[in-house]
Design an enzyme around this catalytic site. Structure first.
Site, mmCIF file in Angstrom:
data_model
loop_
_atom_site.group_PDB
_atom_site.id
_atom_site.type_symbol
_atom_site.label_atom_id
_atom_site.label_comp_id
_atom_site.label_asym_id
_atom_site.label_seq_id
_atom_site.Cartn_x
_atom_site.Cartn_y
_atom_site.Cartn_z
ATOM 1 N N ARG A 1 0.805 -1.226 0.000
ATOM 2 C CA ARG A 1 0.000 0.000 0.000
ATOM 3 C C ARG A 1 0.841 1.281 0.000
ATOM 4 O O ARG A 1 0.317 2.376 -0.138
ATOM 5 C CB ARG A 1 -0.963 -0.008 1.196
ATOM 6 C CG ARG A 1 -2.171 -0.883 0.949
ATOM 7 C CD ARG A 1 -3.083 -0.924 2.149
ATOM 8 N NE ARG A 1 -2.504 -1.722 3.220
ATOM 9 C CZ ARG A 1 -2.922 -1.701 4.470
ATOM 10 N NH1 ARG A 1 -3.900 -0.889 4.828
ATOM 11 N NH2 ARG A 1 -2.363 -2.459 5.397
ATOM 12 N N ALA B 1 31.933 38.417 -1.600
ATOM 13 C CA ALA B 1 30.698 38.016 -2.282
ATOM 14 C C ALA B 1 31.003 37.456 -3.658
ATOM 15 O O ALA B 1 31.848 37.983 -4.379
ATOM 16 C CB ALA B 1 29.765 39.206 -2.410
#
Ligand code: UD1
Ligand code: CA
Length: 450
Positions: free
Chosen positions: A18, A366
């Protein structure tokens, strides 16, 4: 009590059709851990001395997980699925070792608490031959019923075989049972298959024990503990219960969860003191967060060690093999994988650090990318302490940046940089005075007036 030996038999031979999945049912995870592994953990926490798991034929993946999670557990194969008692007897060799207490638990019932297993063992220590966990079900259909009279458990009747009045019985059978070792085999061998399904029902153990003048007792637990997983819906419901428990435990341990219902934890997530977790953070497997760290919103963390006072996120992704030293900072849109970031180092924005080591107090600008993959293999980037990597640099691995070295912004670095050097790997800027004015003149365009 502590001196009694014990064997736990976990029934996991079900096919789990199931679930509609290629994966065996008991290997589906909740809180990042297989259902079966939760059960093995509960057994271990209940002080059980030996474990046996009954699996179906060809379930090699299940056997593999058992070996990984509980190397001492024995595996038995039930060749044909002929009922729960038949499954227990597949582990006969383990039963014959002669433990004082035998616990029988289902591999698909992952929320069972060790304390409940200990309560069953206590009932055996007090002289019962059979002890069964029961619960009050919101919807009792499909469950066996515990027939209790004057505090004695008289019988367990399967739903299909139960009369209307027996179906009214308050407690449902959770399926977790304990048998006194000295009478267990005698009881199990007497179980027949004279019922509608022609299966050997473990639940018949109760009436058989009573027929042998032995006692059986029911122990009530919360329904949540007895949730069996048969479908993806039940898997999701069990996940919700597991998450609630983990959040409650984290809060109890002093972790600040600003919006607990939005934080997804793993069964093995470890927190120190004064950790703050902001809303919407996902913790995968193998994460340790040390004292005073702050995990900002929308971070996704797996296989990472986060040191004291570290700041992570918002929107950070920490992948396996990440180790962040004390006071390090990993900011927004930074991904880290197989990388050690030493104490005080910072990568505050828009960066990928993969297969790298970053020295203490280094500053990663960055847009820095460690180019760790050349299409064939992975290579390492080593950045020394106090190094400064200018924004938007590509560090093409394998490459080493020395201590205190500077990398000019926008560089592509392909060769090692010595300590305290400056490296520039970009083309020089060209400035052409008056060029724009001349262009506009050529095209007859006037300079725009503001
Ligand atoms: C069983 C109980 C029922 C109880 C319910 C709780 C019996 C006869 N009935 O019913 O009283 O209310 O659990 O969920 O025990 N298994 C094997 N081999 C087998 C049969 C089963 O390993 O031959 C395993 C299954 O994988 C599963 C567990 O035993 O983990 C329970 O079997 P299942 O068929 O689901 O029993 P239920 O009919 O739900
Ligand atoms: Ca079931």
């Amino acid at each position: 009590m502590v001196t009694r030996t014990s064997l736990a038999i976990v029934l996991a031979a079900g096919e789990g059709t199931r679930m509609r999945s290629a994966r065996p049912k008991v290997l589906h995870p909740i809180a990042g851990r297989a259902l079966l592994t939760h059960v093995l953990g509960a057994i271990a926490d209940a002080g059980v001395t030996a474990a046996a798991v009954v699996i179906g034929p060809g379930q090699d993946a299940v056997a593999g997980e058992i070996k990984r999670a509980s190397p001492a557990a024995q595996c038995f194969v039930q060749q044909e699925r002929r009922g729960t008692a038949h499954a227990v007897l597949a582990a006969r060799a383990a039963i014959e070792q002669g433990a004082d207490d035998i616990l029988i638990v289902y591999g698909d019932t992952p929320l069972i608490r060790p304390a409940s297993l200990l309560r069953l063992r206590q009932v055996l220590a007090d002289g019962a031959a059979v002890a069964v966990l029961g619960f009050r079900a919101a919807d009792s259909s499909g469950y066996g019923r515990l027939i209790v009279t004057n505090g004695e458990l008289i019988a367990i009747r399967e739903h299909a075989d139960a009369s209307a009045s027996e179906r009214q019985a308050a407690l449902c059978n959770g399926g977790t049972m304990a048998l006194a070792g000295k009478t267990a085999l005698a009881i199990l061998e007497r179980i027949g298959n004279h019922n509608r399904k022609q299966e050997f029902y473990l639940t018949d153990a109760v009436e058989i024990a009573r027929g042998m003048a032995l006692r059986a007792v029911a122990v009530e637990v919360e329904e949540d503990e007895m949730r069996g997983i048969n479908t993806k819906k039940q898997l999701a419901e069990a996940e919700a219960v597991a998450q609630q428990r983990l959040r409650a435990a984290a809060l109890d341990a002093g972790v600040t969860l600003v919006a607990p219902e939005t934080v997804h934890l793993c069964a093995d997530t470890k927190f120190g003191r004064d950790v703050v977790v902001e809303p919407y953070v996902v913790f995968g497997e193998k994460v340790t967060v040390e004292d005073g760290a702050v995990i900002h919103s929308f971070s996704h963390i797996t296989g990472a060690h986060i040191g004291k006072g570290v700041s992570v996120g918002p929107f950070a992704r920490l992948r396996p093999g990440t180790r962040l030293g004390d006071g390090a900072r990993i900011g927004n849109f930074v991904e880290v994988k197989e990388a050690v970031v030493e104490a005080g180092a910072k990568a505050n924005h828009l960066t990928y650090l993969g297969d790298a080591s970053i020295g203490a107090n280094a500053n990663i600008g960055a847009g820095t990318i460690t180019c760790n993959y050349d299409g064939a293999g992975k290579h390492r980037t080593e950045i020394g302490q106090d190094a400064f990597i200018g924004s938007n640099s590509a560090l093409v691995a394998p490459v080493k940046i020395g201590q205190g070295a500077y990398i000019g912004s926008g560089s592509v670095i392909t060769q090692d940089v010595p300590d305290d050097a400056l490296a520039l790997g970009r083309s020089r800027q060209v400035v052409k005075q008056g060029w724009a004015t001349r262009l506009r003149g050529l095209k007859g365009l006037g300079k725009k007036k503001g």
